[in-house]
Design a protein around this motif. Structure first.
Motif, PDB file in Angstrom:
ATOM      1  N   VAL A 101      -3.637 -11.121  36.998  1.00 29.93           N
ATOM      2  CA  VAL A 101      -3.446 -11.308  35.787  1.00 29.93           C
ATOM      3  C   VAL A 101      -4.440 -10.574  34.980  1.00 29.93           C
ATOM      4  CG1 VAL A 101      -2.755 -13.125  33.816  1.00 29.93           C
ATOM      5  CG2 VAL A 101      -2.126 -13.548  36.136  1.00 29.93           C
ATOM      6  N   ALA A 102      -5.649 -10.804  35.273  1.00 29.44           N
ATOM      7  CA  ALA A 102      -6.714 -10.211  34.612  1.00 29.44           C
ATOM      8  C   ALA A 102      -6.630  -8.644  34.565  1.00 29.44           C
ATOM      9  CB  ALA A 102      -8.092 -10.829  35.178  1.00 29.44           C
ATOM     10  N   ARG A 106      -5.963  -5.892  31.596  1.00 29.90           N
ATOM     11  CA  ARG A 106      -6.653  -4.516  31.193  1.00 29.90           C
ATOM     12  C   ARG A 106      -6.225  -3.443  31.228  1.00 29.90           C
ATOM     13  NH1 ARG A 106     -10.490  -7.918  34.827  1.00 29.90           N
ATOM     14  NH2 ARG A 106     -12.279  -8.257  33.618  1.00 29.90           N
ATOM     15  N   MET A 107      -4.904  -3.473  32.015  1.00 26.96           N
ATOM     16  CA  MET A 107      -3.927  -2.093  31.827  1.00 26.96           C
ATOM     17  C   MET A 107      -3.261  -2.514  30.174  1.00 26.96           C
ATOM     18  SD  MET A 107      -2.678  -2.166  35.519  1.00 26.96           S
ATOM     19  CE  MET A 107      -1.340  -0.633  35.290  1.00 26.96           C
ATOM     20  N   SER A 108      -2.679  -3.522  30.059  1.00 27.78           N
ATOM     21  CA  SER A 108      -1.777  -3.536  28.975  1.00 27.78           C
ATOM     22  C   SER A 108      -1.488  -5.107  28.658  1.00 27.78           C
ATOM     23  CB  SER A 108      -0.708  -2.825  28.985  1.00 27.78           C
ATOM     24  OG  SER A 108       0.380  -3.198  29.889  1.00 27.78           O
ATOM     25  N   VAL A 126       6.576 -13.720  24.824  1.00 32.43           N
ATOM     26  CA  VAL A 126       5.967 -13.824  23.336  1.00 32.43           C
ATOM     27  C   VAL A 126       4.508 -14.064  23.414  1.00 32.43           C
ATOM     28  CG1 VAL A 126       8.033 -14.724  22.619  1.00 32.43           C
ATOM     29  CG2 VAL A 126       6.547 -16.294  23.490  1.00 32.43           C
ATOM     30  N   MET A 127       3.877 -14.131  24.654  1.00 29.67           N
ATOM     31  CA  MET A 127       2.363 -14.403  24.507  1.00 29.67           C
ATOM     32  C   MET A 127       1.659 -13.467  24.298  1.00 29.67           C
ATOM     33  SD  MET A 127       2.192 -16.257  28.530  1.00 29.67           S
ATOM     34  CE  MET A 127       2.508 -18.153  28.670  1.00 29.67           C
ATOM     35  N   ASP A 128       0.427 -13.617  23.536  1.00 33.43           N
ATOM     36  CA  ASP A 128      -0.688 -12.597  23.151  1.00 33.43           C
ATOM     37  C   ASP A 128      -1.722 -12.653  24.348  1.00 33.43           C
ATOM     38  OD1 ASP A 128      -2.254 -14.702  22.813  1.00 33.43           O
ATOM     39  OD2 ASP A 128      -1.986 -14.539  20.402  1.00 33.43           O
ATOM     40  N   GLU A 129      -2.749 -11.835  24.226  1.00 29.04           N
ATOM     41  CA  GLU A 129      -3.801 -11.949  25.474  1.00 29.04           C
ATOM     42  C   GLU A 129      -4.249 -13.255  25.488  1.00 29.04           C
ATOM     43  OE1 GLU A 129      -7.073  -8.571  26.372  1.00 29.04           O
ATOM     44  OE2 GLU A 129      -7.641  -9.830  24.686  1.00 29.04           O
ATOM     45  N   THR A 130      -4.603 -14.011  24.558  1.00 25.79           N
ATOM     46  CA  THR A 130      -5.296 -15.417  24.645  1.00 25.79           C
ATOM     47  C   THR A 130      -4.181 -16.344  25.586  1.00 25.79           C
ATOM     48  OG1 THR A 130      -6.677 -15.353  22.876  1.00 25.79           O
ATOM     49  CG2 THR A 130      -5.948 -17.395  23.284  1.00 25.79           C
ATOM     50  N   LEU A 131      -2.962 -16.315  25.217  1.00 26.94           N
ATOM     51  CA  LEU A 131      -1.926 -17.263  25.699  1.00 26.94           C
ATOM     52  C   LEU A 131      -1.785 -16.617  27.161  1.00 26.94           C
ATOM     53  CD1 LEU A 131       0.409 -17.423  22.927  1.00 26.94           C
ATOM     54  CD2 LEU A 131      -1.177 -19.296  23.714  1.00 26.94           C
ATOM     55  N   VAL A 132      -1.860 -15.469  27.678  1.00 22.51           N
ATOM     56  CA  VAL A 132      -1.659 -15.142  29.010  1.00 22.51           C
ATOM     57  C   VAL A 132      -3.049 -15.604  29.716  1.00 22.51           C
ATOM     58  CG1 VAL A 132      -1.673 -13.064  30.513  1.00 22.51           C
ATOM     59  CG2 VAL A 132      -0.321 -13.177  28.551  1.00 22.51           C
TER      60      VAL A 132
END
Length: 301
Positions: A101-102, A106-108, A126-132
């Motif tokens: 996931v990390a 880092r890719m997109s 619908v997730m942004d980076e924080t939610l992911v």
């Protein structure tokens, strides 16, 4: 060879090899076979007016079958015990899935969403980076307990029979232990037994996550754990959130419907990045090492 010594070898073998694809691409993994058996019970017996009774009887059958199978395998000697136990532990595979996931983030963002969808059941599009990142850390904490510490704990308590029984019941809970029209009655017994079997391991996992980070806010961990919908899953999540200084849980979407879950450690940092996932992975290894050290102490006693 003592039970603790066998477990030390199994923990190290799992950490070294994980789940080699060359093997599990050719034969079904034991967890897959367990899932198929639970699925068979669900299709065959989750019918009629006595679904709860049928579910109780099926749960009893899982305990008897798991105990018997574990006992038969244990009679083959320590080497077989080590191999089977290593196959039923999931430290390295857990780390690999969380690390993916990390790497994806880092890719997109899209790649991060795709990777986290492999380990969580919530809506990820619908997730942004924080939610992911938050979802990855929550999954990491819960699966450290369910996939590593709890099965290892029950191996210490009851040997291979204890480990196999735990994995069968945990598999059943993950498949039929939901409060849905189909499974609320039939899966009731499996879900309740899974709660009992995870009662101590979940709290042990919380301690193993909190102590290496010198996090001694056990009152806060207990309070946040009590807000979780599960009596056990909130403990490792609350401990990891404080160990990393971040806020976890909170609102998320399932099947297109937003659900307003409370935050764990709401005063923690709210913006998360792949670096936080990296830090979470480091905590997974510290907790694993702490449990390994406990096993070594048992051998030396």
């Amino acid at each position: 060879m003592s039970t603790a010594a066998v477990l030390i070898c199994a923990l190290c073998l799992d950490a070294l090899l994980g789940e080699p694809r060359w093997l599990w691409d050719r034969v079904p993994h034991p967890a897959v076979l367990m899932g198929r058996f639970v699925g068979f019970l669900d299709q065959r017996f989750n019918t009629g007016r006595n679904k709860r009774r049928n579910g109780i009887l099926c749960t009893i059958a899982l305990v008897i079958i798991g105990g018997a199978l574990g006992y038969l395998l244990s009679t083959a000697g320590p080497l077989v015990e080590i191999i089977v136990a290593a196959m039923l532990l999931a430290q390295k595979s857990l780390v690999q899935h969380v690390a993916a996931v990390a790497d994806g983030l880092r890719m997109s963002l899209r790649e991060g969403q795709r990777m986290v969808a492999r380990i969580v059941s919530r809506d990820t599009s619908v997730m942004d980076e924080t939610l992911v990142a938050r979802a990855a850390l929550e999954s990491a904490a819960e699966n450290l307990s369910d996939g590593v510490i709890a099965p290892a704990f029950w191996f210490l308590i009851a040997g291979l029979p204890g480990l196999v029984v735990y994995k069968l019941i945990n598999t059943a809970d993950s498949m039929i232990g939901y409060r849905t029209p189909r499974h609320e009655a039939f899966g009731w017994a499996a879900a309740r037994l899974d709660d009992v079997l995870n009662l101590i391991p979940a709290r042990l996992t919380a301690a193993l996550l909190a102590l290496p980070a010198r996090c001694f806010d056990f009152a806060g961990i207990r309070a946040d754990a009590g807000r979780h919908r599960s009596p056990n899953a909130g403990w490792p999540e609350a401990a990891l959130s404080r160990a990393l200084g971040v806020a976890l849980a909170g609102p998320r979407a399932y099947d297109g419907q937003m659900q307003d879950f409370p935050y764990v450690n709401p005063d923690g940092r709210s913006i998360l990045t792949p670096v936080d996932i990296d830090a979470g992975i480091a905590m997974l290894w510290k907790a694993w090492a702490g449990f390994l050290a406990l096993c070594v102490l048992l051998v030396l006693m």
